[in-house]
Design an enzyme around this catalytic site. Structure first.
Site, PDB file in Angstrom:
ATOM      1  N   GLU A  15       0.870  -1.184   0.000  1.00 47.52           N
ATOM      2  CA  GLU A  15       0.000   0.000   0.000  1.00 47.52           C
ATOM      3  C   GLU A  15       0.905   1.231   0.000  1.00 47.52           C
ATOM      4  OE1 GLU A  15      -3.410   1.133   0.031  1.00 47.52           O
ATOM      5  OE2 GLU A  15      -2.206   2.964   0.058  1.00 47.52           O
ATOM      6  N   ASP A  46       5.670   2.322  -4.181  1.00 50.51           N
ATOM      7  CA  ASP A  46       4.846   2.655  -5.336  1.00 50.51           C
ATOM      8  C   ASP A  46       4.700   1.334  -6.107  1.00 50.51           C
ATOM      9  OD1 ASP A  46       3.886   3.351  -7.856  1.00 50.51           O
ATOM     10  OD2 ASP A  46       4.911   5.289  -7.837  1.00 50.51           O
ATOM     11  N   CYS A 118     -13.624  -0.448  -7.828  1.00 51.52           N
ATOM     12  CA  CYS A 118     -15.000  -0.260  -7.350  1.00 51.52           C
ATOM     13  C   CYS A 118     -15.642   0.893  -8.123  1.00 51.52           C
ATOM     14  CB  CYS A 118     -15.039  -0.052  -5.843  1.00 51.52           C
ATOM     15  SG  CYS A 118     -13.895   1.207  -5.266  1.00 51.52           S
TER      16      CYS A 118
HETATM   17  C1  LIG Z   1      -9.077   0.387  -3.808  1.00 48.33           C
HETATM   18  S1  LIG Z   1      -7.879   0.870  -2.668  1.00 48.33           S
HETATM   19  C2  LIG Z   1      -7.320  -0.681  -2.055  1.00 48.33           C
HETATM   20  C3  LIG Z   1      -7.774  -0.888  -0.683  1.00 48.33           C
HETATM   21  C4  LIG Z   1      -7.250  -2.144  -0.015  1.00 48.33           C
HETATM   22  N1  LIG Z   1      -7.609  -3.344  -0.740  1.00 48.33           N
HETATM   23  C5  LIG Z   1      -7.816  -2.195   1.387  1.00 48.33           C
HETATM   24  O1  LIG Z   1      -8.735  -2.979   1.615  1.00 48.33           O
HETATM   25  O2  LIG Z   1      -7.368  -1.390   2.179  1.00 48.33           O
HETATM   26  C6  LIG Z   1      -6.532   1.337  -3.711  1.00 48.33           C
HETATM   27  C7  LIG Z   1      -5.299   1.674  -2.923  1.00 48.33           C
HETATM   28  O3  LIG Z   1      -4.220   1.903  -3.820  1.00 48.33           O
HETATM   29  C8  LIG Z   1      -3.335   2.796  -3.196  1.00 48.33           C
HETATM   30  N2  LIG Z   1      -2.448   3.367  -4.221  1.00 48.33           N
HETATM   31  C9  LIG Z   1      -2.607   4.501  -4.925  1.00 48.33           C
HETATM   32  N3  LIG Z   1      -1.576   4.675  -5.757  1.00 48.33           N
HETATM   33  C10 LIG Z   1      -0.737   3.626  -5.578  1.00 48.33           C
HETATM   34  C11 LIG Z   1       0.510   3.255  -6.127  1.00 48.33           C
HETATM   35  N4  LIG Z   1       1.118   3.988  -7.063  1.00 48.33           N
HETATM   36  N5  LIG Z   1       1.083   2.125  -5.688  1.00 48.33           N
HETATM   37  C12 LIG Z   1       0.501   1.363  -4.754  1.00 48.33           C
HETATM   38  N6  LIG Z   1      -0.687   1.655  -4.187  1.00 48.33           N
HETATM   39  C13 LIG Z   1      -1.290   2.780  -4.595  1.00 48.33           C
HETATM   40  C14 LIG Z   1      -4.257   3.808  -2.524  1.00 48.33           C
HETATM   41  O4  LIG Z   1      -3.618   4.453  -1.453  1.00 48.33           O
HETATM   42  C15 LIG Z   1      -5.430   2.939  -2.075  1.00 48.33           C
HETATM   43  O5  LIG Z   1      -5.343   2.595  -0.729  1.00 48.33           O
END
Ligand SMILES: C[S@@+](CC[C@H](N)C(=O)[O-])C[C@H]1O[C@@H](n2cnc3c(N)ncnc32)[C@H](O)[C@@H]1O
Length: 187
Positions: A15, A46, A118
């Site tokens: 994350e 990232d 989502c």
């Molecule tokens: C749909 S949410 C996933 C939530 C996770 N499955 C949970 O239950 O907590 C997408 C997540 O991707 C993260 N995110 C955004 N950009 C990202 C990146 N470049 N690399 C990794 N994660 C990233 C966001 O912070 C966010 O928490």
């Protein structure tokens, strides 16, 4: 992003956001029995770097991608939030494509990848997956239509998707949807 590797047994959650990464670690610790916890790693990289850092390492990867998260405004009357979400869609599809490219790189040949969002946005769902299928010759779609049949009583699915994808439609008064899922396999 959840990355799983059979040999050596390893379960890796990533994350990017530091605070959310800490919450994720706490949640994992509260659900997973202590003796198993040393098989799990939580990072806050990232996700676009994971492919370079761990090429052909994982057997299964779930990319639960950042998306325009329609549920948060679908049933509200906040027009400003809805407008902002719609403006973000172009940028998000670029990030989603990059995360998927990285995940494919991190997969072992024969490994499988699930992409989920989502949102109802075609641009962030089917279009991203079609772009991957058209640009990565080592990736094929996996038929998941049987899953929809098995849970058809519980969820309402959009009928216009292809065999490798499902789109759960949101219903007022119910706690789920929209949810898009697509499954791919690396050759
Ligand atoms: C749909 S949410 C996933 C939530 C996770 N499955 C949970 O239950 O907590 C997408 C997540 O991707 C993260 N995110 C955004 N950009 C990202 C990146 N470049 N690399 C990794 N994660 C990233 C966001 O912070 C966010 O928490």
């Amino acid at each position: 992003m959840i990355l799983q590797c059979a040999h050596p047994g390893q379960f890796h959650c990533n994350e990017y956001d530091e605070l959310r990464s800490r919450w994720l670690k706490q949640t994992m610790e509260s659900f997973i029995p202590h003796p198993l916890f040393n098989l799990i790693t939580v990072s806050n990289l990232d996700g676009r770097q994971v492919g370079e850092l761990k090429p052909e390492f994982y057997d299964k990867i779930l990319v639960d991608a950042p998306c325009s998260n329609d549920r948060s405004w679908l049933f509200s009357s906040d027009i400003q939030q809805a407008t902002l979400r719609l403006l973000q869609r172009n940028e998000l599809s670029v990030l989603q494509f990059q995360l998927l490219r990285s995940a494919i790189k991190a997969l072992r040949p024969g490994g499988s990848l699930v992409y989920s969002t989502c949102t109802l946005s075609k641009e962030e769902n089917s279009s991203v997956i079609n772009l991957i299928l058209n640009s990565c010759t080592n990736v094929i779609p996996v038929n998941i239509s049987e899953i929809a049949k098995a849970v058809s009583q519980e969820f309402t699915f959009h009928s216009g998707t292809q065999q490798h994808e499902l789109l759960v439609l949101p219903e007022k008064g119910r706690a789920w949807g929209p949810m898009y899922v697509a499954k791919l396999k690396k050759m």
